[in-house]
Structures are given as structure tokens and as C-alpha cells.
Design a protein around this motif. Structure first.
Motif, short mmCIF file in Angstrom:
data_model
loop_
_atom_site.label_atom_id
_atom_site.label_comp_id
_atom_site.label_asym_id
_atom_site.label_seq_id
_atom_site.Cartn_x
_atom_site.Cartn_y
_atom_site.Cartn_z
N GLY A 208 0.75 -1.22 0.15
CA GLY A 208 -0.02 -0.07 0.13
C GLY A 208 0.91 1.23 0.00
N ARG A 209 0.14 2.12 0.25
CA ARG A 209 0.76 3.77 0.22
C ARG A 209 2.06 3.86 1.04
N GLY A 210 2.04 3.25 2.15
CA GLY A 210 3.20 3.17 2.65
C GLY A 210 4.57 3.03 2.23
N SER A 233 -1.86 -5.50 -4.27
CA SER A 233 -1.80 -3.90 -3.82
C SER A 233 -3.07 -3.38 -3.50
N SER A 234 -2.91 -2.31 -2.63
CA SER A 234 -4.27 -1.39 -2.57
C SER A 234 -4.29 -0.53 -3.67
N ARG A 235 -5.57 0.21 -3.73
CA ARG A 235 -5.72 1.11 -4.92
C ARG A 235 -4.90 2.26 -5.30
N PRO A 236 -4.32 2.94 -4.26
CA PRO A 236 -3.33 4.11 -4.60
C PRO A 236 -2.20 3.62 -5.21
N ARG A 247 -3.80 -6.05 -10.49
CA ARG A 247 -3.39 -6.46 -9.07
C ARG A 247 -4.05 -5.94 -7.94
N GLN A 248 -5.06 -5.01 -8.26
CA GLN A 248 -5.80 -4.48 -7.05
C GLN A 248 -6.57 -5.37 -6.23
N VAL A 249 -6.47 -5.11 -5.01
CA VAL A 249 -7.55 -6.06 -4.11
C VAL A 249 -8.30 -4.87 -3.61
N GLY A 250 -9.76 -5.26 -3.50
CA GLY A 250 -10.86 -4.55 -3.04
C GLY A 250 -12.10 -4.32 -3.58
N GLN A 251 -12.80 -3.45 -3.03
CA GLN A 251 -14.27 -3.25 -3.76
C GLN A 251 -14.49 -3.04 -5.07
N SER A 252 -13.24 -1.99 -5.63
CA SER A 252 -13.10 -1.79 -7.11
C SER A 252 -12.16 -2.67 -7.81
N GLY A 253 -11.68 -3.56 -6.91
CA GLY A 253 -10.47 -4.34 -7.49
C GLY A 253 -11.21 -5.90 -7.42
N ILE A 264 1.12 -4.92 3.61
CA ILE A 264 2.42 -4.29 3.98
C ILE A 264 1.99 -2.58 3.74
N GLY A 265 2.16 -1.73 4.79
CA GLY A 265 1.92 -0.45 4.43
C GLY A 265 0.48 -0.38 4.12
N ILE A 266 -0.39 -0.76 4.14
CA ILE A 266 -1.97 -0.66 3.90
C ILE A 266 -2.87 -0.45 5.28
N SER A 267 -3.44 0.66 5.06
CA SER A 267 -4.13 1.03 6.41
C SER A 267 -5.46 0.19 6.50
N GLY A 268 -6.01 -0.38 5.70
CA GLY A 268 -6.89 -1.19 5.94
C GLY A 268 -8.59 -0.52 5.71
N VAL A 270 -12.27 0.56 4.55
CA VAL A 270 -13.24 -0.54 4.16
C VAL A 270 -13.39 -1.13 2.78
N GLN A 271 -13.18 -0.24 1.86
CA GLN A 271 -12.93 -0.60 0.55
C GLN A 271 -12.02 -1.63 -0.01
N HIS A 272 -10.79 -1.47 0.86
CA HIS A 272 -9.91 -2.51 0.77
C HIS A 272 -10.10 -3.99 1.36
N VAL A 273 -10.70 -3.66 2.62
CA VAL A 273 -10.85 -4.71 3.49
C VAL A 273 -12.11 -5.78 2.82
N ILE A 285 1.75 -5.38 8.20
CA ILE A 285 2.93 -4.47 8.80
C ILE A 285 2.70 -3.18 8.85
N ASN A 286 2.57 -2.65 9.94
CA ASN A 286 2.27 -1.07 10.08
C ASN A 286 2.85 -0.24 10.83
N THR A 287 3.32 0.77 10.74
CA THR A 287 3.87 1.62 11.94
C THR A 287 2.68 2.15 12.83
N ASP A 303 5.68 -1.96 13.11
CA ASP A 303 7.08 -1.59 12.80
C ASP A 303 7.43 -0.94 11.41
N ASP A 304 8.36 -0.44 11.00
CA ASP A 304 8.41 0.04 9.91
C ASP A 304 8.87 -0.86 8.72
N LEU A 305 8.06 -0.61 7.76
CA LEU A 305 8.32 -1.79 6.46
C LEU A 305 9.48 -1.80 6.07
N PHE A 306 10.27 -0.75 5.94
CA PHE A 306 11.67 -0.81 5.49
C PHE A 306 12.89 -1.40 6.24
P1 FAD Z 1 -3.36 4.69 3.22
O1 FAD Z 1 -4.76 4.60 3.76
O2 FAD Z 1 -2.63 5.97 2.96
O3 FAD Z 1 -2.55 3.82 4.17
C1 FAD Z 1 -1.14 3.75 4.31
C2 FAD Z 1 -0.64 2.98 5.32
O4 FAD Z 1 0.82 2.98 5.38
C3 FAD Z 1 -1.05 3.70 6.71
O5 FAD Z 1 -1.84 3.01 7.73
C4 FAD Z 1 0.30 4.12 7.54
O6 FAD Z 1 0.29 3.84 8.82
C5 FAD Z 1 1.27 2.92 6.83
N1 FAD Z 1 2.45 3.22 6.57
C6 FAD Z 1 3.20 4.36 6.01
N2 FAD Z 1 4.50 4.39 6.24
C7 FAD Z 1 4.77 3.03 6.75
C8 FAD Z 1 6.15 2.38 6.92
N3 FAD Z 1 7.27 3.15 6.56
N4 FAD Z 1 6.11 1.19 7.34
C9 FAD Z 1 4.79 0.48 7.64
N5 FAD Z 1 3.67 1.15 7.45
C10 FAD Z 1 3.63 2.35 7.06
N6 FAD Z 1 -9.02 0.77 -1.97
C11 FAD Z 1 -8.54 -0.40 -2.25
O7 FAD Z 1 -7.28 -0.92 -1.81
N7 FAD Z 1 -9.08 -1.17 -3.14
C12 FAD Z 1 -10.37 -0.85 -3.51
O8 FAD Z 1 -10.83 -1.83 -4.40
C13 FAD Z 1 -10.70 0.58 -3.42
N8 FAD Z 1 -12.03 0.89 -3.91
C14 FAD Z 1 -12.52 2.10 -3.76
C15 FAD Z 1 -13.63 2.55 -4.13
C16 FAD Z 1 -14.40 3.69 -3.96
C17 FAD Z 1 -15.60 3.75 -4.46
C18 FAD Z 1 -13.58 4.67 -3.08
C19 FAD Z 1 -14.21 5.70 -2.51
C20 FAD Z 1 -12.14 4.25 -2.33
C21 FAD Z 1 -11.70 3.10 -2.82
N9 FAD Z 1 -10.59 2.70 -2.14
C22 FAD Z 1 -10.03 1.44 -2.56
C23 FAD Z 1 -9.57 3.50 -1.67
C24 FAD Z 1 -9.63 3.31 -0.26
O9 FAD Z 1 -10.72 4.16 0.40
C25 FAD Z 1 -8.45 3.62 0.42
O10 FAD Z 1 -8.10 5.25 0.09
C26 FAD Z 1 -6.96 3.13 0.26
O11 FAD Z 1 -7.61 1.51 0.34
C27 FAD Z 1 -5.88 3.26 0.99
O12 FAD Z 1 -4.83 2.47 0.55
P2 FAD Z 1 -3.57 2.28 1.44
O13 FAD Z 1 -3.85 1.50 2.53
O14 FAD Z 1 -2.66 1.97 0.72
O15 FAD Z 1 -3.18 3.96 1.86
#
Ligand code: FAD
Length: 317
Positions: A208-210, A233-236, A247-253, A264-268, A270-273, A285-287, A303-306
Motif C-alpha cells: 500500500g501507500r506506505g 496492492s491497494s488502490r493508490p 493486482r488491485q484488491v478491494g471493492q473496485s478491484g 504491507i503499509g496498507i491502512s485497511g 473498508v473498500q480494501h478490506v 505490517i504497519n507503523t 514496525d517500519d516496513l523498510f
Molecule cells: P493509506 O490509507 O494511505 O495507508 C497507508 C498505510 O501505510 C498507513 O496505515 C500507514 O500507517 C502505513 N505506513 C506508512 N509508512 C509506513 C512504513 N514505513 N512502514 C509501515 N507502515 C507504514 N482501496 C483499495 O485498496 N481497493 C479498492 O478496491 C478500493 N476501492 C474504492 C472504491 C471507492 C468507491 C472508494 C471511494 C475508495 C476505494 N478505495 C479502494 C480507496 C480506499 O478508500 C483507501 O483510500 C485505500 O485503500 C488506501 O490505501 P492504502 O491503505 O494503501 O493507503
């Protein structure tokens, strides 16, 4: 006896897993209403597919030898004709790209309601109660329908039917109106990375975005290689163009149910879960200890994913 008709899904010469799940959902519904379970397999190598679909609880497998690939018009016309001939009370299809393509057209032609993306079904013979998730899985809603209906089922919500049945295998010869087909499918081209189907993977290393920067993805690929796993991966990550959409997991994946899901670095969110909560074992794995993914993880590494990811890679290499 009334009938439940389930229409199998296949792609590139393989029956999709959801086809076997469809048999379980179809059998349970058929038991609810005292019906036979009929399964149709349309186009492709239907004679190879038929014995695979002859699993416990299936009464009849109808093979429709018409064309090689999925075709909206062929599936629609065939399903309508077969459902009409069988006087099917319920027509079930997977909630897949293909299923969602023709199921509404079937419902329209049969002049019956449709309920899509169901996760639970029961019927007392008159009333069908179909459960669906809404708002990315935050709430469940139960829709009540009377009379016949078309229903699409979500993958990975029912167990796959097992065992070998003693179904009758029959060829069904639909009367296809070629003039009404509109468009003809001439072939399919997979997009880049299309060779990977994350919904089939046993172990997913999901990023994920982390991860911060595209070049850091190498860490994730190294861990996946060490574990003989598949990267998702997550959507971002997909929105940034760092990984392809498949590769996208989730509601729109995609909805995935691997044995192990490493987030890894995925917040969780609802759309991902919504796409991974059925995983057998979840490792996060998340800080941030308050990230929602930590609540659903079987193993939460705060902990830090890196630091953690290279250490894990070294461990498993
Ligand atoms: P973030 O929410 O930004 O989380 C990043 C995480 O990384 C944080 O928890 C942070 O603590 C952690 N982190 C940062 N740095 C580190 C580090 N060094 N080490 C460890 N951890 C670290 N999302 C999907 O994934 N799939 C979908 O299908 C999907 N469909 C959607 C449909 C709609 C209609 C909408 C509105 C949204 C959808 N989304 C979907 C987007 C979703 O709402 C979230 O924005 C997205 O899942 C967030 O992705 P993320 O967890 O990678 O990023």
C-alpha cells in the motif's frame, strides 16, 4: 419438479473457481425449494468442462457447444431459452465480469427481477431472501423477492462443491438468432500483467501507500520471490500506475481469499478490506497501531516496513 439453473463461468480454457462455488449456492437454493439443480456450460471445450461440473448435488449438466469464447448475445439467448424450457425458478450466475454482462439482459427478457453480488441466499419457495453488502461491506442488506429471479453470486462466499456426482450430461442446442447478436466477439487480448490472477494465489504480498516510492516496490517483489508469492496492492498503488489494475484488491478491484495475505503499509480502509477479509491468515505490517488493518490481522507487526520486509526476505531466502 421446479429447477434452479446455474450458468458456469470459464476463461481461457479453464472453469473458474466461482463456477464450483455456484454449484454449492445452487444446490442449497434447490434444496430450499425442492428443485433440481441444472448447470449450463456455454461455449469453449464444453465436453471437457461437463465432467468437472458433475459434482455432488448436480442433477443435470447442459453443454452448449456454440463458439469458443464468452459472447453476450449467445449467453443471453441460451440462458433465456434453457431457463424457459426448464421453467427455472432461479437463474444463478457468478458476479463476474461475464456474469454481470449478460445476467441483467436475461432478467429483462424473462421479465423477472435481478439481485446482484449476493453473499447469502435462502428461499421458502415463494420468497427469496438475498443478502448483499453495501457501503464497502460496512452494512449488510437483505432483499426480499417473490417469484422467479436472476441472482448473481459473489466469488469466495460459498465453498466450492466437491465430490463426483451422477448428473445426467445433456447437449442443449439453442436457437441462436445471429442477426440479434449485435456484436461478435472475435477474441480476447490480455492487458499487461494479465497472466496473473491474484484471486488464484495461495500467498499474496500486498503493498500500500506506505511504500512511498515506486522504486521501493523492489523490496516487495524480493519478499514475494522469497515466499514464492504473488504481489497485489491497494488502490493508490494502481492509481499511481505502479502496478496494473489486475493486482488491485478491494471493492473496485478483486476479491481474494489466499491462505496468507501480507498487508504491507496498507491502512485497511473498508473498500480494501471488502476484497481480502476472507483470507485465511492475515499478516499486517504497519507503523500505526491504530490502523484498521491491525484489528483484523492474525499477526500484527507494528514496525517500519523498510526494516521488517528486508528482514523477512532474508529469513525466507
Ligand atoms: P493509506 O490509507 O494511505 O495507508 C497507508 C498505510 O501505510 C498507513 O496505515 C500507514 O500507517 C502505513 N505506513 C506508512 N509508512 C509506513 C512504513 N514505513 N512502514 C509501515 N507502515 C507504514 N482501496 C483499495 O485498496 N481497493 C479498492 O478496491 C478500493 N476501492 C474504492 C472504491 C471507492 C468507491 C472508494 C471511494 C475508495 C476505494 N478505495 C479502494 C480507496 C480506499 O478508500 C483507501 O483510500 C485505500 O485503500 C488506501 O490505501 P492504502 O491503505 O494503501 O493507503
Amino acid at each position: 419438479m421446479s429447477a434452479v439453473l446455474a450458468v458456469a463461468d470459464h476463461r481461457r480454457g479453464e472453469l473458474r473457481d466461482v463456477s464450483y462455488e455456484l454449484l454449492t449456492a445452487g444446490r442449497a437454493l434447490a434444496d430450499d425449494v425442492g428443485a433440481d439443480l441444472h448447470v449450463a456450460v456455454i461455449s469453449g471445450t464444453v465436453d471437457d468442462f461437463a465432467p468437472k461440473l458433475d459434482r455432488d448435488g448436480v442433477d443435470t449438466v447442459h453443454t452448449v457447444d456454440y463458439g469458443e469464447e464468452f459472447d453476450h448475445g449467445v449467453y443471453t439467448q441460451t440462458t433465456v431459452q434453457l431457463a424457459t424450457e426448464l421453467e427455472a425458478q432461479y437463474v444463478l450466475t457468478p458476479n463476474s465480469v461475464n456474469g454481470l454482462d449478460y445476467a441483467p439482459a436475461v432478467a429483462s427478457r424473462l421479465d423477472v427481477p435481478i439481485v446482484t453480488d449476493t453473499v447469502a441466499l435462502e428461499s421458502d419457495g415463494d420468497e427469496l431472501r438475498a443478502t448483499r453488502e453495501m457501503y464497502g461491506g460496512k452494512v449488510e442488506t437483505t432483499v426480499s423477492l417473490s417469484g422467479p429471479a436472476v441472482v448473481t453470486i459473489r466469488g469466495a462466499e460459498w465453498p466450492a462443491a466437491e465430490g463426483t456426482g451422477d448428473a445426467t450430461i445433456e447437449a442443449f442446442d439453442p436457437d441462436i438468432d445471429e442477426d440479434a447478436l449485435g456484436a461478435t466477439v472475435t477474441g480476447f487480448e490480455e492487458v499487461a500483467g494479465g497472466d496473473v490472477d491474484i484471486s488464484d494465489a495461495d500467498v499474496l504480498v500486498s503493498v500500500g501507500r506506505g511504500i512511498d516510492e515506486e522504486e521501493n516496490l523492489e523490496l516487495i517483489h524480493d519478499l514475494a520471490d522469497a515466499l514464492d508469492a504473488t504481489v497485489s496492492s491497494s488502490r493508490p498503488i494502481v492509481d499511481s500506475g505502479w502496478l496494473p489494475k489486475n493486482r488491485q484488491v478491494g471493492q473496485s478491484g478483486k476479491v481474494v481469499t489466499p491462505d496468507v495475505y501480507i498487508a504491507i503499509g496498507i491502512s485497511g480502509a473498508v473498500q480494501h478490506v471488502a476484497g481480502m477479509k476472507g483470507s485465511e491468515t492475515i499478516v499486517a505490517i504497519n507503523t500505526d497501531p491504530n490502523a484498521p488493518i491491525m484489528d483484523i490481522a492474525d499477526y500484527a507487526i507494528q514496525d517500519d516496513l523498510f526494516d521488517v520486509v528486508p528482514a523477512l526476505t532474508e529469513q525466507f531466502q
